[in-house]
Motif scaffolding. Structure first.
Motif, PDB file in Angstrom:
ATOM      1  N   LEU A   1      -7.860  16.801  29.345  1.00  0.00           N
ATOM      2  CA  LEU A   1      -6.733  16.016  29.857  1.00  0.00           C
ATOM      3  C   LEU A   1      -5.537  16.953  29.906  1.00  0.00           C
ATOM      4  CD1 LEU A   1      -6.694  12.659  27.818  1.00  0.00           C
ATOM      5  CD2 LEU A   1      -7.705  13.080  30.072  1.00  0.00           C
ATOM      6  N   ILE A   2      -4.866  16.982  31.047  1.00  0.00           N
ATOM      7  CA  ILE A   2      -3.680  17.839  31.161  1.00  0.00           C
ATOM      8  C   ILE A   2      -2.476  16.941  31.378  1.00  0.00           C
ATOM      9  CG2 ILE A   2      -2.587  19.662  32.517  1.00  0.00           C
ATOM     10  CD1 ILE A   2      -5.565  20.498  33.167  1.00  0.00           C
ATOM     11  N   LEU A   3      -1.645  16.871  30.363  1.00  0.00           N
ATOM     12  CA  LEU A   3      -0.497  15.963  30.424  1.00  0.00           C
ATOM     13  C   LEU A   3       0.729  16.713  30.919  1.00  0.00           C
ATOM     14  CD1 LEU A   3      -0.835  13.882  27.121  1.00  0.00           C
ATOM     15  CD2 LEU A   3      -1.945  13.556  29.311  1.00  0.00           C
ATOM     16  N   VAL A   4       1.312  16.224  32.000  1.00  0.00           N
ATOM     17  CA  VAL A   4       2.574  16.788  32.499  1.00  0.00           C
ATOM     18  C   VAL A   4       3.553  15.654  32.780  1.00  0.00           C
ATOM     19  CG1 VAL A   4       1.670  18.950  33.469  1.00  0.00           C
ATOM     20  CG2 VAL A   4       1.692  16.906  34.883  1.00  0.00           C
ATOM     21  N   GLY A   5       4.806  16.024  33.064  1.00  0.00           N
ATOM     22  CA  GLY A   5       5.845  15.024  33.327  1.00  0.00           C
ATOM     23  C   GLY A   5       6.538  14.643  32.027  1.00  0.00           C
ATOM     24  N   GLY A   6       7.832  14.408  32.102  1.00  0.00           N
ATOM     25  CA  GLY A   6       8.641  14.150  30.902  1.00  0.00           C
ATOM     26  C   GLY A   6       8.133  12.978  30.081  1.00  0.00           C
TER      27      GLY A   6
ATOM     28  N   GLY B   1     -16.745  24.771  35.960  1.00  0.00           N
ATOM     29  CA  GLY B   1     -17.595  23.599  35.722  1.00  0.00           C
ATOM     30  C   GLY B   1     -16.925  22.518  34.895  1.00  0.00           C
ATOM     31  N   ASP B   2     -15.810  22.843  34.236  1.00  0.00           N
ATOM     32  CA  ASP B   2     -15.110  21.831  33.433  1.00  0.00           C
ATOM     33  C   ASP B   2     -14.534  20.751  34.349  1.00  0.00           C
ATOM     34  OD1 ASP B   2     -15.591  22.996  31.023  1.00  0.00           O
ATOM     35  OD2 ASP B   2     -13.613  23.938  30.819  1.00  0.00           O
ATOM     36  N   LEU B   3     -14.375  19.575  33.749  1.00  0.00           N
ATOM     37  CA  LEU B   3     -13.844  18.446  34.506  1.00  0.00           C
ATOM     38  C   LEU B   3     -12.476  18.083  33.919  1.00  0.00           C
ATOM     39  CD1 LEU B   3     -14.824  16.533  36.755  1.00  0.00           C
ATOM     40  CD2 LEU B   3     -15.835  15.107  34.969  1.00  0.00           C
ATOM     41  N   GLY B   4     -11.444  18.283  34.722  1.00  0.00           N
ATOM     42  CA  GLY B   4     -10.088  18.059  34.215  1.00  0.00           C
ATOM     43  C   GLY B   4      -9.445  16.827  34.841  1.00  0.00           C
ATOM     44  N   LEU B   5      -8.584  16.177  34.068  1.00  0.00           N
ATOM     45  CA  LEU B   5      -7.809  15.057  34.604  1.00  0.00           C
ATOM     46  C   LEU B   5      -6.328  15.328  34.318  1.00  0.00           C
ATOM     47  CD1 LEU B   5      -7.672  12.156  35.836  1.00  0.00           C
ATOM     48  CD2 LEU B   5      -7.859  11.281  33.496  1.00  0.00           C
ATOM     49  N   VAL B   6      -5.562  15.504  35.414  1.00  0.00           N
ATOM     50  CA  VAL B   6      -4.117  15.652  35.262  1.00  0.00           C
ATOM     51  C   VAL B   6      -3.516  14.263  35.130  1.00  0.00           C
ATOM     52  CG1 VAL B   6      -1.969  16.234  36.464  1.00  0.00           C
ATOM     53  CG2 VAL B   6      -3.883  17.819  36.515  1.00  0.00           C
ATOM     54  N   ILE B   7      -2.670  14.099  34.127  1.00  0.00           N
ATOM     55  CA  ILE B   7      -1.955  12.837  33.938  1.00  0.00           C
ATOM     56  C   ILE B   7      -0.473  13.186  33.966  1.00  0.00           C
ATOM     57  CG2 ILE B   7      -1.578  10.898  32.360  1.00  0.00           C
ATOM     58  CD1 ILE B   7      -4.402  11.172  31.397  1.00  0.00           C
TER      59      ILE B   7
ATOM     60  N   PRO C   1       0.198  15.376  41.435  1.00  0.00           N
ATOM     61  CA  PRO C   1      -0.757  15.777  40.389  1.00  0.00           C
ATOM     62  C   PRO C   1      -1.763  16.816  40.886  1.00  0.00           C
ATOM     63  CG  PRO C   1      -1.315  13.611  41.243  1.00  0.00           C
ATOM     64  CD  PRO C   1       0.004  13.991  41.851  1.00  0.00           C
ATOM     65  N   GLU C   2      -2.009  16.865  42.210  1.00  0.00           N
ATOM     66  CA  GLU C   2      -2.922  17.896  42.737  1.00  0.00           C
ATOM     67  C   GLU C   2      -2.282  19.272  42.601  1.00  0.00           C
ATOM     68  OE1 GLU C   2      -4.760  14.915  46.058  1.00  0.00           O
ATOM     69  OE2 GLU C   2      -4.831  17.053  46.526  1.00  0.00           O
ATOM     70  N   ALA C   3      -0.959  19.304  42.820  1.00  0.00           N
ATOM     71  CA  ALA C   3      -0.234  20.569  42.645  1.00  0.00           C
ATOM     72  C   ALA C   3      -0.345  21.006  41.181  1.00  0.00           C
ATOM     73  CB  ALA C   3       1.224  20.404  43.054  1.00  0.00           C
ATOM     74  N   ALA C   4      -0.168  20.050  40.265  1.00  0.00           N
ATOM     75  CA  ALA C   4      -0.240  20.398  38.837  1.00  0.00           C
ATOM     76  C   ALA C   4      -1.654  20.853  38.465  1.00  0.00           C
ATOM     77  CB  ALA C   4       0.174  19.200  37.993  1.00  0.00           C
ATOM     78  N   ALA C   5      -2.670  20.208  39.042  1.00  0.00           N
ATOM     79  CA  ALA C   5      -4.064  20.578  38.742  1.00  0.00           C
ATOM     80  C   ALA C   5      -4.305  22.034  39.131  1.00  0.00           C
ATOM     81  CB  ALA C   5      -5.027  19.664  39.506  1.00  0.00           C
TER      82      ALA C   5
ATOM     83  N   LEU D   1      -8.266  13.930  39.291  1.00  0.00           N
ATOM     84  CA  LEU D   1      -9.494  14.372  38.635  1.00  0.00           C
ATOM     85  C   LEU D   1     -10.028  15.562  39.430  1.00  0.00           C
ATOM     86  CD1 LEU D   1     -11.678  13.585  36.448  1.00  0.00           C
ATOM     87  CD2 LEU D   1     -12.871  12.429  38.326  1.00  0.00           C
ATOM     88  N   PHE D   2     -10.358  16.646  38.747  1.00  0.00           N
ATOM     89  CA  PHE D   2     -10.812  17.844  39.475  1.00  0.00           C
ATOM     90  C   PHE D   2     -11.855  18.619  38.680  1.00  0.00           C
ATOM     91  CE2 PHE D   2      -8.679  21.223  37.033  1.00  0.00           C
ATOM     92  CZ  PHE D   2      -7.773  20.480  36.289  1.00  0.00           C
ATOM     93  N   ARG D   3     -12.642  19.408  39.423  1.00  0.00           N
ATOM     94  CA  ARG D   3     -13.612  20.284  38.753  1.00  0.00           C
ATOM     95  C   ARG D   3     -13.236  21.726  39.080  1.00  0.00           C
ATOM     96  NH1 ARG D   3     -18.105  18.921  36.173  1.00  0.00           N
ATOM     97  NH2 ARG D   3     -18.618  16.976  37.222  1.00  0.00           N
ATOM     98  N   THR D   4     -13.358  22.578  38.063  1.00  0.00           N
ATOM     99  CA  THR D   4     -12.996  23.983  38.274  1.00  0.00           C
ATOM    100  C   THR D   4     -14.197  24.738  38.833  1.00  0.00           C
ATOM    101  OG1 THR D   4     -11.926  23.659  36.170  1.00  0.00           O
ATOM    102  CG2 THR D   4     -11.683  25.810  37.135  1.00  0.00           C
ATOM    103  N   LYS D   5     -13.924  25.577  39.837  1.00  0.00           N
ATOM    104  CA  LYS D   5     -15.012  26.353  40.437  1.00  0.00           C
ATOM    105  C   LYS D   5     -15.063  27.740  39.775  1.00  0.00           C
ATOM    106  CE  LYS D   5     -13.741  25.140  44.888  1.00  0.00           C
ATOM    107  NZ  LYS D   5     -13.845  25.185  46.327  1.00  0.00           N
ATOM    108  N   ALA D   6     -16.161  28.464  40.053  1.00  0.00           N
ATOM    109  CA  ALA D   6     -16.355  29.777  39.411  1.00  0.00           C
ATOM    110  C   ALA D   6     -15.229  30.746  39.761  1.00  0.00           C
ATOM    111  CB  ALA D   6     -17.705  30.349  39.827  1.00  0.00           C
ATOM    112  N   ASP D   7     -14.663  30.637  40.977  1.00  0.00           N
ATOM    113  CA  ASP D   7     -13.601  31.579  41.368  1.00  0.00           C
ATOM    114  C   ASP D   7     -12.214  31.146  40.860  1.00  0.00           C
ATOM    115  OD1 ASP D   7     -12.954  29.412  42.910  1.00  0.00           O
ATOM    116  OD2 ASP D   7     -13.183  30.419  44.850  1.00  0.00           O
TER     117      ASP D   7
END
Ligand SMILES: Nc1ncnc2c1ncn2[C@@H]1O[C@H](COP(=O)(O)OP(=O)(O)OP(=O)(O)O)[C@@H](O)[C@H]1O
Ligand SMILES: [Mg+2]
Length: 421
Positions: free
Chosen positions: A374-379, A178-184, A164-168, A195-201
């Motif tokens: 929420l970012i949904l991946v996987g079949g 600054g958004d807070l994302g959760l890959v599922i 899931p870190e790769a998918a994030a 769970l990850f936060r997006t940085k400015a770059d």
């Protein structure tokens, strides 16, 4: 061979149901087709006993469906970390362990990727579920097993990254700084969360990952156990050899027959004898006859495919029921799977997935309401019962459907560019 070629890194998403590979070349991600026109390859093999060849992916499925004489295998990733991975059998005149069979699959995708790109891969950046197993020792053993399989397949160096870190990483572009994302990521064998936060770059800060050994093959198992195995005698009464008493047929054989990765282990003289003994004393012999036939004819995977197809059809269309084609049990036989029955069988799993997603956020000290995406991946993230459970758990988050089957390999391929020779 140039120095650059000898050091090439192949990114590999070795999945329970499907695998994919990619590279980072000339500054960008390139997914490699392992089958003509397809970015993923079913993680399946077929040992053809007649032709003395091994088929992979869709060709393996084709051989199974055509009824070729041989042995089909899928979901072998689920055996990693269990004693079954060290068991062996005779395949094409050679004794092979299931670990060597996993290695055979990995070596095939290495060769295909090399033919496709003209590069030589000595390094693998592989995905891994956050948890292969809940048990720590088993989990570590699974990783050691997978590493060993990569080495047997001819990779000199292997590194792992949480799937899931790769998918994030690959999907972060959807989010603002600054958004807070959760890959599922709900796959065939496991559910994985980051769970990850997006940085400015545009890069990400990983806050926490969680994993659960539960995926689409478990859904198939639950549906098969509840709705197909009773047609083969699960739950029926077996008379005692002497006297009038009866007992319920033991569940173990049915549980294994409903489990993708366990099916090949049932085709043994011992199991066939046990099924025939049940038939001899069965109160419902017409059902146990089907069990004996499936084991004798080695058609267990046909049932798994029939259940999976019904699950996907019911999930994809607004139907109250679909027919499962169970010709493997009896010529022309089909049985209905009802949408309500599917929901009933899978609801507890969906709840477990949503609870683990929540544990990922609370474990990071974050409240569910703070998750923006929420970012949904996987079949199996396409399953409506799962989507409802997770969107109920995070009602304020925007739901994105990432690239369901390629989200992970895109991130792995991107990350492989940072592995300096
Ligand atoms: N349209 C669909 N609706 C519901 N389920 C689906 C659909 N398409 C595929 N699936 C299920 O998704 C699962 C495969 O997903 P995926 O390819 O993401 O898994 P994987 O990466 O091989 O497994 P893992 O990551 O757990 O090792 C299978 O169980 C399959 O039945
Ligand atoms: Mg996966």
């Amino acid at each position: 061979m140039s120095k650059e070629q000898s050091g090439a890194v192949l990114a590999i998403d070795f999945g329970t149901s499907n695998s994919a590979v990619g590279v980072f070349a000339q500054g960008k991600v390139r997914l490699i087709e392992l089958e003509l026109g397809k970015q993923t390859l079913p993680t399946a093999l077929f040992f053809d006993f007649e032709d003395k060849t091994v088929a992979f992916g869709s060709q393996a499925e084709q051989a199974l469906f055509e009824g070729a004489w041989g042995r089909y295998m899928r979901a072998l990733k689920s055996l990693l970390g269990t004693p079954l991975i060290r068991e062996s059998g005779m395949f094409l005149g050679k004794r092979m362990s299931y670990l060597q069979i996993v290695a055979r699959f990995l070596s095939e995708i290495k060769t295909r990727a090399e033919c496709e790109t003209g590069m030589l891969f000595t390094k693998a950046l592989s995905g891994r579920p956050v948890r292969f197993h809940a048990d720590e020792a088993r989990d570590m053993q699974a990783l050691a097993d997978l590493r060993e399989a990569y080495h047997l397949a001819g990779f000199a160096e292997v590194r792992f990254m949480n799937e899931p870190e790769a998918a994030a990483r690959a999907q972060a572009r959807i989010l603002q700084a600054g958004d807070l994302g959760l890959v599922i990521d709900i796959g065939g064998g496991t559910s994985d969360f980051t769970l990850f936060r997006t940085k400015a770059d545009g890069s990400i800060n990983t806050l926490r990952s969680e994993g659960l050994r539960l995926g689409g093959t478990n859904f198939d198992r639950l549906l098969s156990f509840d709705h197909v195995m009773p047609l083969m005698g699960r739950g029926s009464q077996i008379r005692h050899a002497f006297g009038d008493q009866t007992h319920q047929a033991p569940n173990a054989i049915f549980a294994d027959l409903a489990t993708w990765q366990k099916i090949p282990f049932l085709y043994t003289p011992d199991t066939r004898r046990a099924a025939k003994d049940l038939l001899k004393y069965a109160s419902a012999p017409e059902k146990l006859t089907r069990l004996v036939r499936v084991l004798d004819d080695e058609r267990g995977h046909d049932l798994a495919f029939a259940v999976e197809a019904a699950k996907i059809a019911l999930n994809s269309k607004p139907l109250a029921q679909v027919d499962m084609r169970l010709g493997a049990l009896e010529k022309g036989l089909s049985a209905p799977l009802y949408a309500l029955a599917l929901e009933h069988s899978l609801q507890p799993s969906a709840v477990q997935i949503a609870e683990t997603a929540l544990a990922c956020t609370t474990g990071a000290g974050v409240q569910a309401q703070s998750v923006t995406h929420l970012i949904l991946v996987g079949g199996s993230s396409l399953m409506q019962v799962v989507q409802t459970a997770v969107s109920d758990a995070f009602p304020d988050a925007e739901v994105h459907h990432g690239a369901a089957l390629t989200g992970i390999i895109e991130g792995l391929a991107e990350a492989s560019g940072e592995w300096q020779p």
